[in-house]
Design an enzyme around this catalytic site. Structure first.
Site, PDB file in Angstrom:
ATOM      1  N   SER A 126      59.978  21.620  16.436  1.00 37.17           N
ATOM      2  CA  SER A 126      59.227  21.293  17.647  1.00 37.17           C
ATOM      3  C   SER A 126      58.306  22.442  18.024  1.00 37.17           C
ATOM      4  CB  SER A 126      60.241  21.064  18.775  1.00 37.17           C
ATOM      5  OG  SER A 126      59.606  21.076  20.028  1.00 37.17           O
ATOM      6  N   TYR A 150      68.034  23.736  24.128  1.00 39.67           N
ATOM      7  CA  TYR A 150      67.419  22.798  23.176  1.00 39.67           C
ATOM      8  C   TYR A 150      66.495  23.556  22.221  1.00 39.67           C
ATOM      9  CZ  TYR A 150      64.081  19.470  21.263  1.00 39.67           C
ATOM     10  OH  TYR A 150      63.261  18.779  20.400  1.00 39.67           O
ATOM     11  N   LYS A 154      66.698  24.471  17.972  1.00 33.17           N
ATOM     12  CA  LYS A 154      65.658  24.278  16.944  1.00 33.17           C
ATOM     13  C   LYS A 154      65.383  25.594  16.214  1.00 33.17           C
ATOM     14  CE  LYS A 154      64.855  19.900  17.562  1.00 33.17           C
ATOM     15  NZ  LYS A 154      65.303  18.928  16.550  1.00 33.17           N
TER      16      LYS A 154
HETATM   17  P1  NAD Z   1      65.474   9.984  19.815  1.00 36.61           P
HETATM   18  O1  NAD Z   1      66.558  10.380  20.765  1.00 36.61           O
HETATM   19  O2  NAD Z   1      64.726   8.726  20.091  1.00 36.61           O
HETATM   20  O3  NAD Z   1      66.062   9.893  18.326  1.00 36.61           O
HETATM   21  C1  NAD Z   1      67.151  10.666  17.889  1.00 36.61           C
HETATM   22  C2  NAD Z   1      68.149   9.716  17.253  1.00 36.61           C
HETATM   23  O4  NAD Z   1      69.270  10.469  16.775  1.00 36.61           O
HETATM   24  C3  NAD Z   1      68.701   8.677  18.241  1.00 36.61           C
HETATM   25  O5  NAD Z   1      68.609   7.394  17.655  1.00 36.61           O
HETATM   26  C4  NAD Z   1      70.159   9.094  18.441  1.00 36.61           C
HETATM   27  O6  NAD Z   1      70.985   7.976  18.690  1.00 36.61           O
HETATM   28  C5  NAD Z   1      70.463   9.780  17.127  1.00 36.61           C
HETATM   29  N1  NAD Z   1      71.513  10.818  17.183  1.00 36.61           N
HETATM   30  C6  NAD Z   1      71.634  11.839  18.087  1.00 36.61           C
HETATM   31  N2  NAD Z   1      72.700  12.581  17.787  1.00 36.61           N
HETATM   32  C7  NAD Z   1      73.270  12.036  16.684  1.00 36.61           C
HETATM   33  C8  NAD Z   1      74.412  12.363  15.889  1.00 36.61           C
HETATM   34  N3  NAD Z   1      75.197  13.398  16.209  1.00 36.61           N
HETATM   35  N4  NAD Z   1      74.709  11.589  14.815  1.00 36.61           N
HETATM   36  C9  NAD Z   1      73.918  10.520  14.503  1.00 36.61           C
HETATM   37  N5  NAD Z   1      72.844  10.163  15.216  1.00 36.61           N
HETATM   38  C10 NAD Z   1      72.520  10.914  16.295  1.00 36.61           C
HETATM   39  O7  NAD Z   1      64.476  11.229  19.696  1.00 36.61           O
HETATM   40  P2  NAD Z   1      63.067  11.333  18.973  1.00 36.61           P
HETATM   41  O8  NAD Z   1      62.045  11.529  20.018  1.00 36.61           O
HETATM   42  O9  NAD Z   1      62.912  10.251  17.983  1.00 36.61           O
HETATM   43  O10 NAD Z   1      63.249  12.742  18.248  1.00 36.61           O
HETATM   44  C11 NAD Z   1      63.652  12.845  16.894  1.00 36.61           C
HETATM   45  C12 NAD Z   1      63.759  14.307  16.532  1.00 36.61           C
HETATM   46  O11 NAD Z   1      62.498  14.944  16.760  1.00 36.61           O
HETATM   47  C13 NAD Z   1      64.774  15.095  17.347  1.00 36.61           C
HETATM   48  O12 NAD Z   1      65.422  16.023  16.498  1.00 36.61           O
HETATM   49  C14 NAD Z   1      63.927  15.811  18.367  1.00 36.61           C
HETATM   50  O13 NAD Z   1      64.534  17.007  18.809  1.00 36.61           O
HETATM   51  C15 NAD Z   1      62.670  16.098  17.575  1.00 36.61           C
HETATM   52  N6  NAD Z   1      61.472  16.258  18.412  1.00 36.61           N
HETATM   53  C16 NAD Z   1      61.135  15.301  19.316  1.00 36.61           C
HETATM   54  C17 NAD Z   1      60.009  15.492  20.140  1.00 36.61           C
HETATM   55  C18 NAD Z   1      59.640  14.471  21.175  1.00 36.61           C
HETATM   56  O14 NAD Z   1      58.900  14.799  22.099  1.00 36.61           O
HETATM   57  N7  NAD Z   1      60.063  13.210  21.061  1.00 36.61           N
HETATM   58  C19 NAD Z   1      59.244  16.661  20.027  1.00 36.61           C
HETATM   59  C20 NAD Z   1      59.605  17.609  19.069  1.00 36.61           C
HETATM   60  C21 NAD Z   1      60.740  17.396  18.260  1.00 36.61           C
HETATM   61  N1  UFG Z   2      54.754  16.108  33.367  1.00 37.02           N
HETATM   62  C1  UFG Z   2      54.490  15.719  34.663  1.00 37.02           C
HETATM   63  N2  UFG Z   2      55.286  14.755  35.214  1.00 37.02           N
HETATM   64  C2  UFG Z   2      56.313  14.163  34.547  1.00 37.02           C
HETATM   65  C3  UFG Z   2      56.572  14.566  33.211  1.00 37.02           C
HETATM   66  C4  UFG Z   2      55.767  15.558  32.662  1.00 37.02           C
HETATM   67  O1  UFG Z   2      53.581  16.225  35.299  1.00 37.02           O
HETATM   68  O2  UFG Z   2      57.010  13.308  35.116  1.00 37.02           O
HETATM   69  C5  UFG Z   2      53.880  17.114  32.741  1.00 37.02           C
HETATM   70  C6  UFG Z   2      54.612  18.372  32.331  1.00 37.02           C
HETATM   71  O3  UFG Z   2      54.691  19.281  33.417  1.00 37.02           O
HETATM   72  C7  UFG Z   2      53.746  18.888  31.186  1.00 37.02           C
HETATM   73  C8  UFG Z   2      53.200  17.582  30.548  1.00 37.02           C
HETATM   74  O4  UFG Z   2      53.347  16.586  31.552  1.00 37.02           O
HETATM   75  O5  UFG Z   2      52.666  19.611  31.685  1.00 37.02           O
HETATM   76  C9  UFG Z   2      53.979  17.148  29.320  1.00 37.02           C
HETATM   77  O6  UFG Z   2      55.361  17.073  29.641  1.00 37.02           O
HETATM   78  P1  UFG Z   2      56.424  16.379  28.667  1.00 37.02           P
HETATM   79  O7  UFG Z   2      57.759  16.489  29.346  1.00 37.02           O
HETATM   80  O8  UFG Z   2      55.966  15.032  28.282  1.00 37.02           O
HETATM   81  O9  UFG Z   2      56.350  17.287  27.366  1.00 37.02           O
HETATM   82  P2  UFG Z   2      56.660  18.836  27.181  1.00 37.02           P
HETATM   83  O10 UFG Z   2      55.453  19.423  26.523  1.00 37.02           O
HETATM   84  O11 UFG Z   2      57.133  19.478  28.408  1.00 37.02           O
HETATM   85  O12 UFG Z   2      57.914  18.798  26.205  1.00 37.02           O
HETATM   86  C10 UFG Z   2      57.861  18.079  24.983  1.00 37.02           C
HETATM   87  C11 UFG Z   2      59.257  17.617  24.588  1.00 37.02           C
HETATM   88  C12 UFG Z   2      60.130  18.793  24.318  1.00 37.02           C
HETATM   89  C13 UFG Z   2      59.494  19.679  23.325  1.00 37.02           C
HETATM   90  C14 UFG Z   2      58.096  20.072  23.759  1.00 37.02           C
HETATM   91  C15 UFG Z   2      57.387  20.844  22.700  1.00 37.02           C
HETATM   92  O13 UFG Z   2      59.830  16.855  25.615  1.00 37.02           O
HETATM   93  O14 UFG Z   2      61.338  18.329  23.769  1.00 37.02           O
HETATM   94  O15 UFG Z   2      57.336  18.887  24.014  1.00 37.02           O
HETATM   95  O16 UFG Z   2      57.410  20.111  21.519  1.00 37.02           O
HETATM   96  F1  UFG Z   2      60.237  20.791  23.191  1.00 37.02           F
END
Ligand code: NAD
Ligand code: UFG
Length: 339
Positions: A126, A150, A154
């Protein structure tokens, strides 16, 4: 012969979109997911969209016996590892769950992979590993830091993967650093379905648009940015999904460790995102500017040029497409996968 890939967390948001792309590219897909943050329905929809079948195991990656069974029953060649927990705020109040799922879970997976002689892995890292970046755009060589459990989970897994690649020849590992995935499949059949109150911006805006929430709280209007609100690199989830196929292709011909940003290279502010979503849904989105959210950075966007060079991948979808697709998913499925 088709390539067999195990997708952990494949029922989740990014995982389900990646499974669609894998099936379309004729991979054989095995999904392991404990459904702690997702629905089985997502995979049924995936099969409908892609016209292919997924072999699904409801299984926790921390359970090495079950995981071993999955590897033994399928001749898995590579793994895309999405499974984990991702709510920053929850990680502060419950760090043990984050280290247990994200760190210990990954270690279990790696042990089983090595036991079964599978050494190709794509890992979901991430942009959070850059902490509060000193400048933008952010390059892969920038210093890494964590401001919450979190993010630290990572960082730790990134380091474990580097140690592993240094310890033994044969590992092929991609650490993909996602920026802010948004949007949904163009069919409107799958998308992001957060449980409870959304933490992330776009699902929150979409729920305001559909009438599930009254207004958006904009966290901070006094950042040193174009309009005072936070700036992020929003990337269409289908573009992101395609980045995983590009990484698998790369690992097919290159051993060792790859680390790459997956972003668009453009910064978009919270208010610019609100305006784009209003264009997509044809409604106005109520919002109130409130205090900054603790731990948020002012701005973060990627330099995506390394991924373009080594993976021959770059994001294609515009901000308007991200919003149009997110709105199609939200309006077709006002309550997500709960029918
Ligand atoms: P998500 O929660 O939709 O998907 C994660 C999936 O993993 C879910 O289906 C959950 O049920 C499953 N899971 C969690 N723990 C588990 C376990 N112990 N065993 C088996 N299954 C398990 O999240 P996402 O947004 O699809 O994110 C996927 C990956 O990408 C994550 O590792 C997350 O940290 C990373 N990531 C997400 C974002 C974001 O903004 N969505 C940004 C950067 C990195
Ligand atoms: N924001 C608002 N109101 C809300 C939600 C978000 O103003 O209700 C703003 C936040 O302050 C930020 C922007 O929208 O300025 C984006 O916020 P997000 O929560 O959508 O995303 P972040 O960049 O804070 O975090 C995301 C993921 C994290 C990850 C990070 C970097 O949620 O898991 O990107 O990859 F670590």
């Amino acid at each position: 012969m088709s390539h067999k890939v195990l997708v952990t967390g494949g029922a989740g948001y990014i995982g389900s979109h990646t499974v669609v792309e894998l099936l379309k590219a004729n991979f054989e897909v095995i999904v392991v997911d404990n459904l702690c943050n997702s629905s089985r329905v997502a995979l049924t929809r995936v099969e409908g969209i892609a016209g292919g079948l997924v072999r699904f195991y409801e299984c926790d990656i921390r359970n090495s016996n079950q995981l071993l069974k999955v590897f033994r029953e399928n001749k898995i060649e590579s793994v895309i590892h999405f499974a984990g927990l991702k709510a920053v705020g929850e990680s502060v109040t419950d760090p043990i769950s984050y280290y247990e799922n994200n760190v210990a879970g990954t270690v279990q997976l790696l042990k089983v992979m090595r036991q079964c002689d599978v050494r190709t892995l794509v890992f979901s890292s991430s942009a959070t590993v850059y902490g509060d970046p000193a400048s933008v755009p952010v390059c892969e060589g920038f210093p890494r830091s964590a401001t919450n459990p979190y993010g630290r989970s990572k960082l730790i897994v990134e380091d474990i993967l580097e140690d592993l690649c240094n310890s033994e020849a044969g590992w092929r590992v991609a650490r993909l650093r996602y920026f802010n995935p948004v949007g949904a499949h163009a069919s409107g059949e799958i998308g992001e379905d957060p449980r409870g109150i959304p933490n992330n911006l776009l699902p929150y805006i979409a729920q305001v648009a559909i009438g599930r929430r009254e207004y958006l709280s904009v966290f901070g209007g006094d950042y040193p940015t174009i309009d005072g609100t936070g700036v992020r690199d929003f990337i269409h989830v289908v573009d992101l999904a395609k980045g995983h196929l590009a990484a698998l292709n790369y690992l097919g011909v290159n051993e060792g460790l790859l680390t790459a940003n997956l972003g668009t290279g453009s910064g978009v502010s919270v208010l610019q995102m609100v305006a784009a979503f209003e264009r997509a849904c044809g409604k106005s989105i109520s919002y109130k500017v409130v205090d900054r959210r603790p731990g948020d950075v002012a701005q973060c966007w990627a330099d995506p040029s390394y991924a373009k060079t080594v993976l021959a991948w770059e994001a294609q979808c515009s901000l308007d497409e991200m919003c149009a697709d997110a709105w199609r998913w939200q309006s077709k499925n006002p309550n997500g996968f709960v029918i």
